[in-house]
Design a protein around this motif. Structure first.
Motif, PDB file in Angstrom:
ATOM      1  N   GLY A  13     -50.946  -0.527  94.508  1.00  0.00           N
ATOM      2  CA  GLY A  13     -51.367  -1.342  95.648  1.00  0.00           C
ATOM      3  C   GLY A  13     -50.319  -1.412  96.733  1.00  0.00           C
ATOM      4  N   ILE A  14     -49.045  -1.487  96.337  1.00  0.00           N
ATOM      5  CA  ILE A  14     -47.970  -1.544  97.334  1.00  0.00           C
ATOM      6  C   ILE A  14     -47.874  -0.224  98.104  1.00  0.00           C
ATOM      7  N   VAL A  15     -47.996   0.885  97.384  1.00  0.00           N
ATOM      8  CA  VAL A  15     -47.931   2.193  98.048  1.00  0.00           C
ATOM      9  C   VAL A  15     -49.107   2.357  99.018  1.00  0.00           C
ATOM     10  N   THR A  16     -50.292   2.007  98.560  1.00  0.00           N
ATOM     11  CA  THR A  16     -51.464   2.091  99.440  1.00  0.00           C
ATOM     12  C   THR A  16     -51.324   1.138 100.616  1.00  0.00           C
ATOM     13  N   GLY A 283     -56.978  -0.310 107.770  1.00  0.00           N
ATOM     14  CA  GLY A 283     -55.889  -0.645 108.685  1.00  0.00           C
ATOM     15  C   GLY A 283     -56.359  -1.586 109.781  1.00  0.00           C
ATOM     16  N   PHE A 284     -57.610  -1.421 110.204  1.00  0.00           N
ATOM     17  CA  PHE A 284     -58.201  -2.279 111.235  1.00  0.00           C
ATOM     18  C   PHE A 284     -58.283  -3.718 110.738  1.00  0.00           C
ATOM     19  N   ILE A 285     -58.699  -3.904 109.485  1.00  0.00           N
ATOM     20  CA  ILE A 285     -58.778  -5.249 108.911  1.00  0.00           C
ATOM     21  C   ILE A 285     -57.397  -5.889 108.884  1.00  0.00           C
ATOM     22  N   ALA A 286     -56.393  -5.102 108.504  1.00  0.00           N
ATOM     23  CA  ALA A 286     -55.024  -5.628 108.491  1.00  0.00           C
ATOM     24  C   ALA A 286     -54.596  -6.055 109.894  1.00  0.00           C
ATOM     25  N   SER A 294     -49.570  -9.653 116.025  1.00  0.00           N
ATOM     26  CA  SER A 294     -48.407  -9.875 115.164  1.00  0.00           C
ATOM     27  C   SER A 294     -48.216  -8.703 114.212  1.00  0.00           C
ATOM     28  N   TYR A 295     -47.133  -7.965 114.397  1.00  0.00           N
ATOM     29  CA  TYR A 295     -46.839  -6.840 113.509  1.00  0.00           C
ATOM     30  C   TYR A 295     -46.521  -7.295 112.079  1.00  0.00           C
ATOM     31  N   PRO A 296     -45.672  -8.323 111.884  1.00  0.00           N
ATOM     32  CA  PRO A 296     -45.361  -8.724 110.503  1.00  0.00           C
ATOM     33  C   PRO A 296     -46.583  -9.224 109.738  1.00  0.00           C
ATOM     34  N   ILE A 297     -47.423 -10.045 110.393  1.00  0.00           N
ATOM     35  CA  ILE A 297     -48.604 -10.568 109.700  1.00  0.00           C
ATOM     36  C   ILE A 297     -49.573  -9.445 109.393  1.00  0.00           C
ATOM     37  N   ALA A 298     -49.713  -8.485 110.307  1.00  0.00           N
ATOM     38  CA  ALA A 298     -50.580  -7.335 110.048  1.00  0.00           C
ATOM     39  C   ALA A 298     -50.067  -6.530 108.860  1.00  0.00           C
ATOM     40  N   ALA A 299     -48.746  -6.370 108.768  1.00  0.00           N
ATOM     41  CA  ALA A 299     -48.167  -5.636 107.638  1.00  0.00           C
ATOM     42  C   ALA A 299     -48.410  -6.370 106.322  1.00  0.00           C
ATOM     43  N   LEU A 300     -48.249  -7.696 106.334  1.00  0.00           N
ATOM     44  CA  LEU A 300     -48.525  -8.476 105.125  1.00  0.00           C
ATOM     45  C   LEU A 300     -50.004  -8.382 104.745  1.00  0.00           C
ATOM     46  N   GLY A 306     -54.023  -3.549 100.172  1.00  0.00           N
ATOM     47  CA  GLY A 306     -53.676  -2.531  99.188  1.00  0.00           C
ATOM     48  C   GLY A 306     -53.732  -3.062  97.766  1.00  0.00           C
ATOM     49  N   LEU A 307     -53.186  -4.267  97.544  1.00  0.00           N
ATOM     50  CA  LEU A 307     -53.214  -4.866  96.209  1.00  0.00           C
ATOM     51  C   LEU A 307     -54.631  -5.227  95.792  1.00  0.00           C
TER      52      LEU A 307
END
Length: 346
Positions: A13-16, A283-286, A294-300, A306-307
């Protein structure tokens, strides 16, 4: 579920999620600068991966003809614009170099790579260089003429571009799926945990690309130009920053990120001409989780997706996509009730 299986699913999940985080970063970048929800981003993932497969199998990458055709169309638009504005021959020469010469050279390099047995890094570079110019060309043809339109118009146009790319992918690559061979056989063993070298390669590339983007936005003139445009387009224009050039650069960076993601997952999963739609939408959902600002919130949000995808694939594989896409409902509900757009981290 035992501990070893949970660790394995978490690792996957982390890799994805790292891939989705890169795509979300590109989507936030494009939207903040141009107000375009760049739905076709997933197409760059599949186009790059399948182009690399063609190069490795010593087949001519047919996408080279698409690149040159798009270049000709962009050049004609530039010539027409130069004629209407009374610009000199220098503008035409610049357009010829950008939209005729550069695509022709990159296409020739990709075709040459497909005619010989080249090392894997060379094939990866050739595939990436061939696909990335499609980004700014799409911007020039589809979005730049409507530069002051509202996001809804851009969203509908993005859907049209995505459908066109899917149809093009079917013609260029055929209906069959494909993947490349693993880039490395290395495995890292930590007790009972075995981490494939490919997973380490993806995580390392994601970290390096993120660090590179950070330094680009904070240490370079063009990066600061993009940040200024994202914060206040009108103010940026008053300071002499071209919104058109900012849009071209944003689409180029997004295409580069999408192409790199395609190279990263090419040995990991089997891709076909339409796989980019599902990959891009996650990626769109993220990006939606981050409010497209917000880049950090999108990354989280990408790591969460992924998880969620990894564990739902184990427990309820038939409902995996439904579970992942349902995540967007509470996010939109929360943002609607609170009336906020998220934290602006530009």
């Amino acid at each position: 579920m035992d501990t070893s299986l949970a660790i394995l699913l978490t690792q996957d999940g982390i890799v994805t999620g790292a891939i989705y985080a890169l795509l979300a970063t590109a989507l936030v970048l494009v939207f903040s600068i141009t107000h375009v929800p760049f739905v076709p981003l997933g197409g760059f993932v599949t186009f790059t991966a399948l182009t690399l497969v063609a190069i490795q199998e010593q087949r001519t990458p047919l996408v080279a003809y698409v690149v040159m055709t798009l270049g000709v169309l962009c050049f004609l638009l530039e010539v027409a614009g130069a004629w209407r504005s009374g610009a000199g021959g220098r503008a035409v020469l610049r357009a010829a170099g950008q939209y005729l010469l550069a695509p022709a050279v990159l296409s020739a390099l990709a075709v040459a790579a497909s005619r010989a047995t080249v090392p894997v890094p060379v094939g990866m570079l050739a595939a990436c260089l061939l696909i990335v110019p499609i980004g700014p060309m799409i911007y020039r043809l589809a979005f730049q003429p409507l530069i002051d339109s509202d996001p809804l118009t851009f969203f509908m146009l993005s859907i049209a571009v995505e459908v066109s790319m899917i149809g093009m992918g079917l013609v260029l690559f055929g209906p069959e799926g494909a993947r490349t061979e693993a880039y490395t056989d290395f495995q890292l063993t930590l007790g009972d945990l075995v981490i494939p070298g490919q997973s380490l390669f993806i995580l390392g590339a994601a970290v390096l690309l993120t660090v590179g983007l950070f330094f680009f936005f904070n240490r370079t003139i063009r990066g600061k130009m993009l940040r200024a445009t994202a914060v206040n387009r009108t103010g940026a224009q008053l300071m002499g920053i071209s919104v058109v050039r900012s849009g071209q650069l944003a689409f180029t960076l997004a295409a580069l990120i999408g192409a790199i993601c395609g190279l990263l997952i090419a040995p990991r999963i089997t891709l076909n001409y339409s796989s980019g739609l599902m990959i891009g939408m996650k990626g769109f959902i993220a990006a939606v989780v981050g409010g497209f600002v917000s880049y950090p919130i999108a990354a989280l949000g990408a790591l969460l997706i992924g998880l969620l995808e990894s564990f739902s694939s184990f427990w309820m594989s038939a409902w995996k996509e439904v579970i992942v896409f349902t995540l967007i409902i509470p996010v939109l509900l929360f943002r609607t009730l609170h009336g906020g757009d998220g934290d602006d981290t530009h």
